[in-house]
Design a protein around this motif. Structure first.
Motif, PDB file in Angstrom:
ATOM      1  N   SER A 159     -15.793   2.701  -9.575  1.00  0.00           N
ATOM      2  CA  SER A 159     -14.661   3.570  -9.847  1.00  0.00           C
ATOM      3  C   SER A 159     -13.719   3.561  -8.656  1.00  0.00           C
ATOM      4  O   SER A 159     -14.150   3.414  -7.511  1.00  0.00           O
ATOM      5  N   SER A 160     -12.430   3.757  -8.926  1.00  0.00           N
ATOM      6  CA  SER A 160     -11.453   3.792  -7.835  1.00  0.00           C
ATOM      7  C   SER A 160     -11.693   4.953  -6.891  1.00  0.00           C
ATOM      8  O   SER A 160     -11.227   4.947  -5.756  1.00  0.00           O
ATOM      9  N   SER A 161     -12.443   5.983  -7.345  1.00  0.00           N
ATOM     10  CA  SER A 161     -12.734   7.119  -6.472  1.00  0.00           C
ATOM     11  C   SER A 161     -13.647   6.726  -5.314  1.00  0.00           C
ATOM     12  O   SER A 161     -13.770   7.468  -4.338  1.00  0.00           O
ATOM     13  N   GLU A 162     -14.302   5.562  -5.417  1.00  0.00           N
ATOM     14  CA  GLU A 162     -15.167   5.100  -4.329  1.00  0.00           C
ATOM     15  C   GLU A 162     -14.377   4.401  -3.228  1.00  0.00           C
ATOM     16  O   GLU A 162     -14.916   4.123  -2.154  1.00  0.00           O
ATOM     17  N   LEU A 163     -13.108   4.089  -3.501  1.00  0.00           N
ATOM     18  CA  LEU A 163     -12.291   3.408  -2.505  1.00  0.00           C
ATOM     19  C   LEU A 163     -11.837   4.372  -1.421  1.00  0.00           C
ATOM     20  O   LEU A 163     -11.707   5.577  -1.651  1.00  0.00           O
ATOM     21  N   ARG A 164     -11.584   3.818  -0.253  1.00  0.00           N
ATOM     22  CA  ARG A 164     -11.022   4.594   0.836  1.00  0.00           C
ATOM     23  C   ARG A 164      -9.605   4.106   1.120  1.00  0.00           C
ATOM     24  O   ARG A 164      -9.202   3.030   0.664  1.00  0.00           O
ATOM     25  N   ILE A 165      -8.873   4.898   1.891  1.00  0.00           N
ATOM     26  CA  ILE A 165      -7.484   4.551   2.168  1.00  0.00           C
ATOM     27  C   ILE A 165      -7.378   3.146   2.754  1.00  0.00           C
ATOM     28  O   ILE A 165      -6.509   2.361   2.373  1.00  0.00           O
ATOM     29  N   ASN A 166      -8.295   2.830   3.672  1.00  0.00           N
ATOM     30  CA  ASN A 166      -8.242   1.527   4.339  1.00  0.00           C
ATOM     31  C   ASN A 166      -8.542   0.369   3.393  1.00  0.00           C
ATOM     32  O   ASN A 166      -8.285  -0.792   3.726  1.00  0.00           O
ATOM     33  N   PRO A 215       0.811  -1.226   0.000  1.00  0.00           N
ATOM     34  CA  PRO A 215       0.000   0.000   0.000  1.00  0.00           C
ATOM     35  C   PRO A 215       0.841   1.272   0.000  1.00  0.00           C
ATOM     36  O   PRO A 215       0.404   2.300  -0.520  1.00  0.00           O
ATOM     37  N   ARG A 216       2.044   1.221   0.560  1.00  0.00           N
ATOM     38  CA  ARG A 216       2.893   2.409   0.613  1.00  0.00           C
ATOM     39  C   ARG A 216       3.586   2.687  -0.720  1.00  0.00           C
ATOM     40  O   ARG A 216       3.848   3.847  -1.063  1.00  0.00           O
ATOM     41  N   THR A 217       3.893   1.643  -1.482  1.00  0.00           N
ATOM     42  CA  THR A 217       4.599   1.847  -2.750  1.00  0.00           C
ATOM     43  C   THR A 217       3.645   2.038  -3.926  1.00  0.00           C
ATOM     44  O   THR A 217       4.050   2.548  -4.971  1.00  0.00           O
ATOM     45  N   LEU A 218       2.377   1.649  -3.764  1.00  0.00           N
ATOM     46  CA  LEU A 218       1.408   1.790  -4.850  1.00  0.00           C
ATOM     47  C   LEU A 218       1.095   3.266  -5.078  1.00  0.00           C
ATOM     48  O   LEU A 218       0.771   3.990  -4.140  1.00  0.00           O
ATOM     49  N   GLN A 219       1.200   3.712  -6.324  1.00  0.00           N
ATOM     50  CA  GLN A 219       0.896   5.102  -6.647  1.00  0.00           C
ATOM     51  C   GLN A 219      -0.584   5.254  -6.959  1.00  0.00           C
ATOM     52  O   GLN A 219      -1.206   4.369  -7.543  1.00  0.00           O
TER      53      GLN A 219
END
Length: 512
Positions: free
Chosen positions: A491-498, A442-446
């Motif tokens: 859409s990826s905009s529906e995702l949250r950080i967690n 998760p930290r390296t994924l842009q």
């Protein structure tokens, strides 16, 4: 129900505007739409393109009048404001290169003439007086009745602004409004819309860079009301828009229509997320609602324009962080003749759901809370919303060769390799990108990879399970089974950080 329909050559004659963002497009009466300025490929524009509504004709009017830098009319610019009063279009500020502008212009369109294309329009640079606004871009403005203009906020190159000015277009006098009480945070890239006696301001980017999603109302702009100017923050019920700037708000009957814009991408705030959602503020019930859309919307974008033409809305241009758009789109009600041109319906906000808007809100909250827990079942949510698993409702997931962003990301990983055929190149790019994601954290994924990752996740889930039979409830997470939590995320905009770690975890189980 509304439909998005991409404009075609059969909709009008003449040459429509070229690709641009940061331009303005305003109604002049009910007869035409005037497009001015903008930015494309680092080039600032100063052209005028007019849409004659009755004759369905795009044309460039002949203009005369005041000059700047050897040309008639204002210097090339973008991110300015444009307001129409009667047959006059007023232009203030904006940016040209790295310079913020503070000049004030008016274009007399002479719309009382019968044949627009034969008119000669007149530019005049106005010498105004009083409390002159400082040069700025990304400000917002609106007309007050048939004589005044209100301007608020913006960016002067050094700081975000929260000042409010009122301009009398008859006397050409600016007045800085003295506002009592609490004030909205300084901002730029927001919208300002007059609704009866109030100015509504939504969103924008504020001091220090955060993007906002607050809604404020300013009173005291109507002389006859004799009200003391003051701001009030409004917190309305319903499905409020996410924080954003560079969006549009257009008045349409009993509602305001918000489209697009961009926000920050969460844990990697230097990346922006661009939106293509359509949200209305119902003026009668004073609540936010998602506009039911019967097909896929245009690509996400910001710094576009939306103009109301009768029951239709016309979307022009915009920018998505990489591309400047030159497409035109209509947003039309389902009984509009051109609605039949829209693609096969994919109901984004299903109108046939029997629950009330309040019940839908509860379902969406429930789904967000439950998403990512091992016991969550998509089937339960489908049943609550009246959707059958066997109904055939599916996301349209492109093949690798049709997923341009996916191919571009993978191609960068195999640069230098000799590949003879495009099909082989796509296969190698896909393998390289999947191995890259399999090793990612998760930290390296842009953030810019997230949309492609989600689509490939859905593509692999579909490919693995639909080749066997059909997707069943067990495949979506009933207790004791493997869970594919994000298959129905649109859409990826529906995702949250967690969600990111869970998405990567599930994706890695799909990659051989």
């Amino acid at each position: 129900m509304h439909h998005w329909v991409q404009a075609s050559s059969s909709d009008f004659s003449g040459t429509p505007p070229q690709a641009r963002s940061g331009h303005t497009a305003v109604n002049v009466g009910k007869s035409m739409v005037v497009v001015f300025g903008g930015l494309v490929d680092k080039k600032f524009l100063s052209d005028i393109i007019v849409y004659d509504i009755e004759n369905k004709l795009w044309f460039e009017p002949e203009c005369t009048g005041s000059e700047s830098e050897g040309q008639v009319g204002p210097t090339p610019r973008a991110f300015h404001v444009a307001i129409t009063i009667d047959c006059h279009m007023f232009i203030f500020g904006g940016r040209s290169g790295g310079k913020r502008l503070g000049d004030f212009w008016v274009l007399d369109t002479g719309t009382y003439m019968l044949t627009f294309a034969a008119d000669i329009w007149q530019w005049s640079e106005l010498t105004s007086f009083g409390d002159l606004p400082t040069p700025r871009d990304f400000a917002a403005a609106a007309a007050i009745g048939s004589q005044k203009i209100v301007l608020c906020g913006g960016w002067d190159g050094k700081k975000w602004l929260s000042d409010v000015y009122v301009m009398d277009t008859m006397s050409l006098e600016w007045l800085e409004l003295s506002v009592s009480g609490s004030l909205p945070p300084p901002r730029c890239g927001h919208t300002a819309t007059m609704v009866e006696k109030r100015l509504l301001v939504f969103g924008g980017r504020g001091g220090g860079g955060p993007i906002m999603g607050d809604l404020w109302a300013l009173k005291g702009l109507i002389d006859e009301e004799r009200e003391t100017p003051g701001w009030t923050q409004l917190k309305l019920p319903g499905q409020a828009p996410s924080s954003r700037c560079g969006h549009t708000v257009t008045s349409g009957g009993h509602y305001l229509l918000l489209f697009g814009g961009h926000g920050t991408g969460g844990w990697l705030s230097r990346y922006d997320v661009y939106y293509n959602d359509t949200i209305i503020l119902d003026r009668v019930t004073a609540q936010w609602k998602r506009l039911p859309i019967g097909n896929e919307p245009p690509p996400p974008r910001a710094y576009h324009t939306m103009t109301c033409i009768g029951a239709r809305h016309l979307l022009i241009g915009g920018f998505d962080g990489k591309l400047t758009f030159g497409d035109l789109w209509w947003l039309v009600p389902e009984d509009d003749p051109i609605a039949k041109r829209s693609s096969v319906p994919q109901v984004v906000n299903p109108p046939e759901i029997k629950e009330s808007e309040r019940e839908l809100d509860k379902l969406r909250v429930w789904s967000r809370q439950e998403r990512g827990q091992d016991g969550f079942s998509i089937v339960d949510l489908q049943q609550k919303m009246g959707i059958s698993v066997s109904s055939g409702l599916r996301l349209q997931i492109p093949e690798e060769s049709e997923d341009q962003e996916f191919v571009e990301l993978g191609t960068r990983l195999i640069e230098g390799d000799v590949v003879d055929e495009r099909a082989s190149m796509i296969q190698m790019a896909a393998q390289a990108l999947r191995q890259h994601w399999k090793q990612s954290t998760p930290r390296t994924l842009q953030l810019k990879e997230l949309g492609s990752l989600l689509r490939d996740y859905q593509r692999l889930v579909t490919r693995i399970f639909t080749t066997q039979s059909s997707l069943t409830s067990a495949d979506f997470g009933l207790p004791g089974t493997k869970t594919f939590t994000f298959y129905h995320i649109k859409s990826s905009s529906e995702l949250r950080i967690n969600d990111i770690s869970k998405l990567l975890e599930e994706y890695k189980t799909l990659v051989i």
